[in-house]
Design a protein around this motif. Structure first.
Motif, PDB file in Angstrom:
ATOM      1  N   PHE A 248      53.723-114.888  34.286  1.00  0.00           N
ATOM      2  CA  PHE A 248      53.781-113.438  34.489  1.00  0.00           C
ATOM      3  C   PHE A 248      53.577-113.044  35.953  1.00  0.00           C
ATOM      4  CE2 PHE A 248      52.724-114.176  30.055  1.00  0.00           C
ATOM      5  CZ  PHE A 248      53.706-113.421  29.434  1.00  0.00           C
ATOM      6  N   ALA A 249      53.621-114.042  36.850  1.00  0.00           N
ATOM      7  CA  ALA A 249      53.578-113.819  38.307  1.00  0.00           C
ATOM      8  C   ALA A 249      52.379-112.980  38.741  1.00  0.00           C
ATOM      9  CB  ALA A 249      54.894-113.187  38.778  1.00  0.00           C
ATOM     10  N   HIS A 250      51.219-113.225  38.120  1.00  0.00           N
ATOM     11  CA  HIS A 250      50.011-112.480  38.474  1.00  0.00           C
ATOM     12  C   HIS A 250      48.879-113.378  38.986  1.00  0.00           C
ATOM     13  CE1 HIS A 250      51.680-108.792  36.987  1.00  0.00           C
ATOM     14  NE2 HIS A 250      50.531-108.155  37.055  1.00  0.00           N
ATOM     15  N   GLN A 251      49.061-114.721  38.917  1.00  0.00           N
ATOM     16  CA  GLN A 251      47.945-115.621  39.231  1.00  0.00           C
ATOM     17  C   GLN A 251      48.186-116.496  40.458  1.00  0.00           C
ATOM     18  OE1 GLN A 251      45.398-114.741  37.602  1.00  0.00           O
ATOM     19  NE2 GLN A 251      46.602-113.529  36.157  1.00  0.00           N
ATOM     20  N   ALA A 252      49.147-116.132  41.286  1.00  0.00           N
ATOM     21  CA  ALA A 252      49.461-116.986  42.445  1.00  0.00           C
ATOM     22  C   ALA A 252      48.251-117.164  43.358  1.00  0.00           C
ATOM     23  CB  ALA A 252      50.642-116.406  43.222  1.00  0.00           C
ATOM     24  N   LYS A 253      47.503-116.097  43.589  1.00  0.00           N
ATOM     25  CA  LYS A 253      46.318-116.194  44.456  1.00  0.00           C
ATOM     26  C   LYS A 253      45.262-117.114  43.839  1.00  0.00           C
ATOM     27  CE  LYS A 253      44.989-111.975  45.254  1.00  0.00           C
ATOM     28  NZ  LYS A 253      44.087-110.880  45.716  1.00  0.00           N
ATOM     29  N   ALA A 254      45.035-116.945  42.554  1.00  0.00           N
ATOM     30  CA  ALA A 254      44.013-117.750  41.873  1.00  0.00           C
ATOM     31  C   ALA A 254      44.404-119.227  41.869  1.00  0.00           C
ATOM     32  CB  ALA A 254      43.818-117.240  40.449  1.00  0.00           C
ATOM     33  N   GLN A 255      45.692-119.504  41.690  1.00  0.00           N
ATOM     34  CA  GLN A 255      46.170-120.888  41.707  1.00  0.00           C
ATOM     35  C   GLN A 255      46.036-121.480  43.108  1.00  0.00           C
ATOM     36  OE1 GLN A 255      50.058-119.924  40.191  1.00  0.00           O
ATOM     37  NE2 GLN A 255      49.567-120.620  38.134  1.00  0.00           N
TER      38      GLN A 255
END
Length: 420
Positions: A18-25
């Protein structure tokens, strides 16, 4: 002239549906860098996932670029057109710089007789006693054996060549990383079979930087490896030896490495992978590491309130449409439907009960691998929720992000790349 794109020694593939976790990854990879281990992050999302969710690869690129900029990441990162074919590749040409070339449909299709004859004639070194350094016993082959392997894989390699040249024409030389996926076959390749495949890939002039062979055992989505760990270890080490030999013998890229597909949560084999890559001073690409979509659900459930209500709603819908959701993933899931809790039961759960069943902690007696696998393939349910689901992610960003980062770093990066 710009330097050709080169995948570093260690890389990790992370899906972000859902392209919302890039920073967390990315935060997980940056934690590894603080420990002195540089890992390239490769964001991957397949055409099938884009179609189900209704997204475009450009959105994945935008999310990745934004995360890199916001966190000030200085390492290498890539966007993988995951499992593309000639029919699906075009929408990935502009945003992607890593291509997992999927030739599953061609594996086992008989190759043209003339192609098989020409291959055998060009490779006398593969007939007779084949010695691969670092493998104790030589392999004994004959013309019939080499012809048999070539007949099984040559059409697939030729297809990979067509896809590679199509990408090359659009992107230009040195502007992308190529991987060839050979794991959609009935049995694991022996080292000499892998050598034959790599010779064919070199003949086809595909400068692959990673290859995904078939390994023994089950690599189901989002759950632990099921199989004989000593046998996997032997195959993995022998594949490393075959790759090392093929690089020198056939002039393949010197950074060519193994890609472990459906590598997420295969905790039982992580120690073996770390030991092997250390022993061989080799790289590895751990693909789809850390089931981010499930960590989103865990985070929502952990948050309680509306987040927990959404997590329960996702399960209820997934349970109601289990057959439809599971069908496309039938070969990579093993769900015991008798072990799935009823919707009524789940609706009565606390945050802790939901997260305990879903979080991949095998020491927790409440962990339920069937519950986890059904929700893994149930992302279509969240996609249908649209803004309702996305707004819940945004409202609970801190708790969701913490789960995403912890999962990738503690459960994947630490055992595979740091060996702890």
């Amino acid at each position: 002239m710009a330097e050709a794109l080169k995948l570093p020694k260690y890389s990790i593939g992370t899906g972000d549906r859902f392209a919302h976790q890039a920073k967390a990854q990315l935060a997980a990879v940056m934690k590894a860098a603080e420990q002195g281990v540089d890992i390239a992050i490769v964001w991957n999302k397949s055409n099938r996932e884009h179609m189900i969710i209704g997204t475009e690869p450009t959105q994945t690129r935008e999310a990745a670029d934004a995360a890199v900029k916001e966190l000030g990441f200085k390492g290498q990162y890539f966007l993988d057109a995951d499992h593309i074919t000639l029919k699906t590749v075009d929408r990935f040409l502009a945003p992607c710089d890593f291509y997992t070339i999927d030739v599953a449909e061609e594996i086992g299709k008989p190759a043209a007789e003339a192609d098989v004859e020409a291959f055998v004639a060009a490779h006398p070194e593969l007939v007779g006693e084949v010695r691969i350094p670092r493998i104790a016993e030589p392999f004994k082959t004959d013309v019939a054996f080499v012809k048999g392997v070539a007949n099984k894989f040559l059409a697939a390699v030729k297809d990979a060549g067509k896809i590679y040249r199509h990408i090359l024409e659009a992107k230009g030389e040195g502007k992308f990383v190529a991987e060839v996926s050979m794991d959609e076959t009935d049995l694991p390749q022996t080292p000499v079979e892998l050598l034959i495949i790599l010779a064919a890939i070199a003949d086809e002039k595909i400068p692959i930087q990673t290859i995904a062979p078939k390994f023994t055992g089950r690599f189901n989505k989002g759950v632990d490896y099921v199989g004989d760990v000593p046998q996997f270890t032997k195959e993995f080490e022998e594949d490393l030896a075959a790759i090392d030999f093929a690089i020198k013998r056939y002039g393949l890229p010197d950074n060519l490495k193994l890609s472990v597909h459906s590598g997420s949560d295969k905790f039982s084999i992580y120690k073996a992978i770390h030991t092997a890559i250390t022993k061989f001073d080799a790289g590895v690409h751990l693909k789809t590491a850390g089931t981010t979509w499930l960590e989103e659900l865990i985070g929502l459930a952990e948050a309680g309130g509306e987040g927990l209500a959404i997590a329960k709603e996702v399960y209820a819908e997934a349970f109601a449409h289990a057959e439809e959701l599971c069908k496309p993933y039938a070969t990579v899931i093993d769900i015991d439907y008798a072990k799935l809790p009823s919707v009524e039961e789940v609706n009565g759960w606390t945050s802790e009960q939901y997260t305990s069943a879903l979080r991949h902690d095998q020491s927790n007696p409440a962990y339920n691998s069937s519950f986890r696998q059904l929700l893994h393939v149930g992302f279509k349910v969240a996609a249908k929720m649209g803004d309702k689901y996305l707004k819940a992610l945004e409202a609970n960003e801190d708790v969701v992000a913490k789960n995403v980062t912890t999962n990738i770093y503690d459960r994947h990066i630490v055992p595979v790349f740091l060996g702890k």
